[in-house]
Design an enzyme around this catalytic site. Sequence first.
Site, mmCIF file in Angstrom:
data_model
loop_
_atom_site.group_PDB
_atom_site.id
_atom_site.type_symbol
_atom_site.label_atom_id
_atom_site.label_comp_id
_atom_site.label_asym_id
_atom_site.label_seq_id
_atom_site.Cartn_x
_atom_site.Cartn_y
_atom_site.Cartn_z
ATOM 1 N N ARG A 40 0.828 -1.218 0.000
ATOM 2 C CA ARG A 40 0.000 0.000 0.000
ATOM 3 C C ARG A 40 0.862 1.269 0.000
ATOM 4 O O ARG A 40 0.451 2.305 -0.520
ATOM 5 C CB ARG A 40 -0.940 -0.014 1.206
ATOM 6 C CG ARG A 40 -2.128 -0.923 0.974
ATOM 7 C CD ARG A 40 -3.043 -0.980 2.154
ATOM 8 N NE ARG A 40 -4.343 -1.529 1.769
ATOM 9 C CZ ARG A 40 -5.286 -1.848 2.621
ATOM 10 N NH1 ARG A 40 -5.110 -1.686 3.920
ATOM 11 N NH2 ARG A 40 -6.436 -2.326 2.195
ATOM 12 N N LYS A 195 -17.304 -16.979 4.095
ATOM 13 C CA LYS A 195 -18.758 -16.933 4.286
ATOM 14 C C LYS A 195 -19.525 -16.593 3.030
ATOM 15 O O LYS A 195 -19.181 -15.643 2.324
ATOM 16 C CB LYS A 195 -19.092 -15.866 5.331
ATOM 17 C CG LYS A 195 -18.627 -16.224 6.716
ATOM 18 C CD LYS A 195 -18.961 -15.091 7.650
ATOM 19 C CE LYS A 195 -18.779 -15.511 9.093
ATOM 20 N NZ LYS A 195 -19.106 -14.416 10.005
ATOM 21 N N GLY A 348 -8.776 -8.878 0.693
ATOM 22 C CA GLY A 348 -7.611 -8.835 1.580
ATOM 23 C C GLY A 348 -6.872 -10.159 1.657
ATOM 24 O O GLY A 348 -5.647 -10.218 1.493
#
Length: 391
Positions: A40, A195, A348
């Site tokens: 980043r 999920k 991520g």
Amino acid sequence: MLNKKTVRDIEVNSKKVLLRCDLNVPLDKDTKSIILSDKRIVESLKTINYLLSAGAKVIICSHMSNRTTSLKPVSIRLSELLNKNVEFCGDILSDEVSEKIKMMQNGDVILLENLRMHAEEEANDIEFAKKIASLADVYVNDAFGTTHRAHASIVGVTEFLPAVSGFLIEKEIDALDHSINNPKRPIIAIIGGAKVSTKIGVITTLMDKVDAILIGGAMAYTFIKSKGGKIGKSLCEDDKLDIASEILKKAEEKNIKLLLPVDNIITTDLSGSSDTQVCDSNNIPEDYSGVDIGPKTIEIYKKEIGNAATVVWNGPLGIFEIERFSNGTKEIANTIANSNIISIIGGGDVVAAVEELGLDSKMTHVSTGGGASLEFMEGKELPGIKSLQDK
Ligand code: ADP
Ligand code: 3PG
Ligand code: MG
């Protein structure tokens, strides 16, 4: 395409520029001073260098997810990468910072402390936004990874300053938008992760845009159970079984190929210290959990990748953090990296997996955004983009 003004569209010479970056990098858990991935920071350099060369006074601000974690280690790495001293000036509301800014010369750069040390940041508090805006003449947002958060330094501040985008936001939006909305076909999506509930939006949106969806990760078991399969102790969201059935039905109606794993790596020992077994989907024994896609599934998915021109990948295909359960994610990452396919990697954890494998430079685009890239792929409007000035 990003239809917002960028740093190219404004005069920054001699101006105080408040540059919002996403420098929320992973740090080691013990000392919180060792940067585990500087991606980043590296991806923020283009805008910082542009502003410095254009004679701006660059005031960089960012958050860390943890409200008490300092950005100090980032200033050290940023100084190394810019080959220039980046003074770490502390709290954005301190007198020290306002004094320092008054003394800044054109081409100077400073970094401020973690904005989330002030609760007003996440509350998008308008007085706080006004105060931070008062430090500068213009505002540049290059924090792509935070554009899904309506926080004071992302949204509120744009009410008080001319607000434009930096190069990273432009690059991210162009890559994600182009690959999803104007893709080279056939395009496939690989969706994994923990999920179903966090991926319903992206699966539903991509169903109208892609030619095939390949499912992996823990959420595959909610789909398999919804079709009547036996999944043992595999992770499952029982309250999402209906939605999983609906998604499968919709895919059938729309004639979209939605593939589920046909076999799995299973274990009774989630720590990964025992041998594993391979088991066909639908018949996982009661005491076992599915922790990765199996060899037949890997072959089927590899073939789909071989026939595609574009792949969009979100979410790892197994518990990749544990060596014994990481083969599916590794095999798929290697296949993509070694083909000529256009590859867009967002999320991520899947990005961390690809970086860990050293394959990030072989992908077309590896997003700096986790939640932000997911929300973009879902077709949601990102508040941090919306609030910038239109072209
Ligand atoms: P991303 O951040 O790439 O969008 P998610 O956050 O949705 O991905 O999910 C990542 C997590 O899913 C990882 O921690 C991984 O261990 C977990 N995971 C993947 N497959 C399984 C599985 N079969 N059982 C349990 N957890 C899994
Ligand atoms: C991220 O890591 O996804 C961004 O930096 C946003 O952080 P947050 O999830 O703590 O808001
Ligand atoms: Mg994740």
